[in-house]
Scaffold this active site. Sequence first.
Site: not given
Length: 408
Positions: A156, A182, A193, A280, A408
């Site tokens: 993702t 992922k 996880t 991230e 988004s």
Amino acid sequence: MTTRSPLAPAAFPSLPEIAGVTRRVARAQYKNWDRCDLTYVELAPGTTVAGVFTRNVCCSSEVELGREQVKGGIGRALIVNAGNSNAFTGYRGREAVEQIMEQVAGHLGCDAREVFVSSTGVIGVPLPKDKARAGVEAALTAEPCSWEAAAETIGTTDTFPKGSAASAIIGDKTVHVAGIVKGSGMIAPDMATMLGYIFTDAAVAPALLQDMLSEATGGSFNSITVDSDTSTSDTVLLFATGQAGNAMLTTRDDPGADALHAAIRSVALDLAQQVVRDGEGASKFIEVQITGAVSDDSAKRVALAIANSPLVKTAIAGEDANWGRVVMAVGKAGEPADRDRLAIRFGDHWVAKDGLPVDGYDEAPVAAHLKGLEIRVGADLGLGEGRATVWTCDLTHGYISINADYRS
């Protein structure tokens, strides 16, 4: 996938083909994006399966069903949907999963309970049945794809595909282990996880396979954190096709069982660390090592308190040798600790011992260590023999940017 993480491996590794495993991908278009987002893995008849799942109580129907399915010990297929987690979607979400299971089972002529489904992405939006049906239909007849393509498709917010492999000797047979995973955000271990899938051609009884996976998870997937948030969809599945031709492993005492377990642990750890490297917004990979705790469990809780501390993570992002924040995190962990026995280090450089800065403390080598991409933080509690290591990443503005407009 977005800009590749600076901590990413140079390239996707070369993974061996696993006999009895066929991968295919398709476009279900769960989101408005130009990419494959549905992965189908067909498994040879007789493939055994083990799984570990999130303990988040708001988990998805995929997780609830998967927990029951692994009890049967057999897996014939795997479907992974990316872009929609199908979590917190009530009966509509469950119906979508059951539809996928029945559709694949009808194609393979197997029991629907042997078809495992995972989904990842936005929470609270029911998986569209029409898109799922069309995506599955396309995947069932697609050409087989590479490991890399499968790894890319399950992602993702990942910035690079993640894979790992190892091998072991069982009797006179060489068996292979390969896995993909992922994960980038909403990463904090609690039984499992992210979404991770490991495959081996070894013949292993379901109970032993489950034992191996559960133990491997503790030192890998359950020893990483990006942001302290445990996903509603976390799943790790281990499939053993039995195609290598080895004598069936049923107990830890069987010849070759230890070697296979070591290979599974190796793959699990590598995959887990790759998730942290793709955290991230991450710019630094951080290892936190605790020694001298009253027990290993206590050490792990202290390590996670440090690894999850926004103040520690932002200091490392800014390459600031603010070791007081590590002291704070040790103290807040709720575990036995003694200020006057505590020692702190960055890399190989001790900055504090016995509750005080070390004599002649020179910050220059510590600052130099913090400028690197791989950072080591250590604390010795001076209380016992307990030890633990966990892995995390720093916290940067990039994390905020990604999650401020995630939908988004």
